[in-house]
Design an enzyme around this catalytic site. Sequence first.
Site, short mmCIF file in Angstrom:
data_model
loop_
_atom_site.label_atom_id
_atom_site.label_comp_id
_atom_site.label_asym_id
_atom_site.label_seq_id
_atom_site.Cartn_x
_atom_site.Cartn_y
_atom_site.Cartn_z
N ARG A 89 -62.98 -8.13 -41.17
CA ARG A 89 -64.12 -8.35 -40.30
C ARG A 89 -65.14 -9.18 -41.07
NH1 ARG A 89 -61.27 -7.35 -36.55
NH2 ARG A 89 -61.47 -5.63 -35.08
N GLU A 113 -69.45 -13.32 -34.55
CA GLU A 113 -68.53 -14.13 -33.72
C GLU A 113 -68.97 -14.11 -32.26
OE1 GLU A 113 -64.49 -12.79 -34.21
OE2 GLU A 113 -64.69 -12.73 -36.39
N HIS A 133 -60.52 -16.18 -35.59
CA HIS A 133 -60.08 -14.79 -35.34
C HIS A 133 -58.72 -14.78 -34.62
CE1 HIS A 133 -61.61 -10.42 -34.86
NE2 HIS A 133 -60.28 -10.44 -34.96
#
Length: 329
Positions: free
Chosen positions: A248, A277, A295
């Site tokens: 993350r 994000e 991602h």
Amino acid sequence: MVSNSTSGSTQRCRVAVTRALPPQAMERFRARHDVWVNPDDRVLSPDELMQVAARADVLVVTAFDRFDAKVFGALPPTLKILATHSVGLEHIDLEAAKQRGLPVLATPDVLSDSVAEMAILLMLGAARRAQEGDRLLYSGQWKGWTPTQLVGVEVTGRRMGILGMGRIGRTIARRARGFDMAVQYHNRQRLPPDLEQGARHHATLAGLLAASDVLVLAAPSTPETRRLLNAETIAQLPSGAIVVNIARGDLIDDSALIAALTSGQVGSAGLDVFNGEPRLDERYKSLANVFLQPHQGSSTLTARLAMAQILLDGIDSMLAGRAAVNRVA
Ligand code: DGY
């Protein structure tokens, strides 16, 4: 409400899916349940989430739908199961889910291979200057082969330090051994030898950092791991180390990493996840020594189908009154 299916003993129920899954995965859901899927395929507001939850027995969400104690308090009592299409759980207050008595399912294990492959892509992309190579070609600036062109780093035989030796970390370790890398790790607890597979355990983070030519972040986002890679910890890496993040974005202090990428303390970085994000720190985009992906770790059809399947199986188990292997609360 949950009703008996006309075809066999499987119970059909109302499943609401907050983001579209690949068509093959949606087909599997539709074959087993009455499915509503967010037609706009965007993150729903908390109010919209409540409206959707009010019409569903099972809510299938993603890591970008937040379920804190307040949200759990407002969820309709008719909702039977919360199923997150993710292995990461930082968006769900699991204690609040338990208090509310709402079972939570997730997608552990089934995406480990895909995410591990992404970790290797990021490592190699960073080590071998893939972004610069792309730019050279696509810009039309390539003048032809020279011995000095984009000289990179060979990772074979180097030390890979893995922070977080869970299922994904161990899968990355197996791939790294294919590059003859010496795997090191730091975990809350030392693993038994059959899971360690010869990897060297470091009892402290500092010990791991000092032994990481390539540092791979594979730990969940928790209060303990947030901003764990910061100016102080980056200084403990060997000079020129490669940093890879498939976990993350909030494990990294972006300003500290960008400063280290600029000074050369970190030689290069491969990043698949970012703070805030879909935004990311714009300064990354002006650095040549980063290899960035949006991602994508679990984004293979194999993983997506397996994620759908493990959720479906878990939902069926719960509806039939059995334990679900992927129940996390
Ligand atoms: C996961 O499964 O946690 C992926 O990062 C997608 O959110």
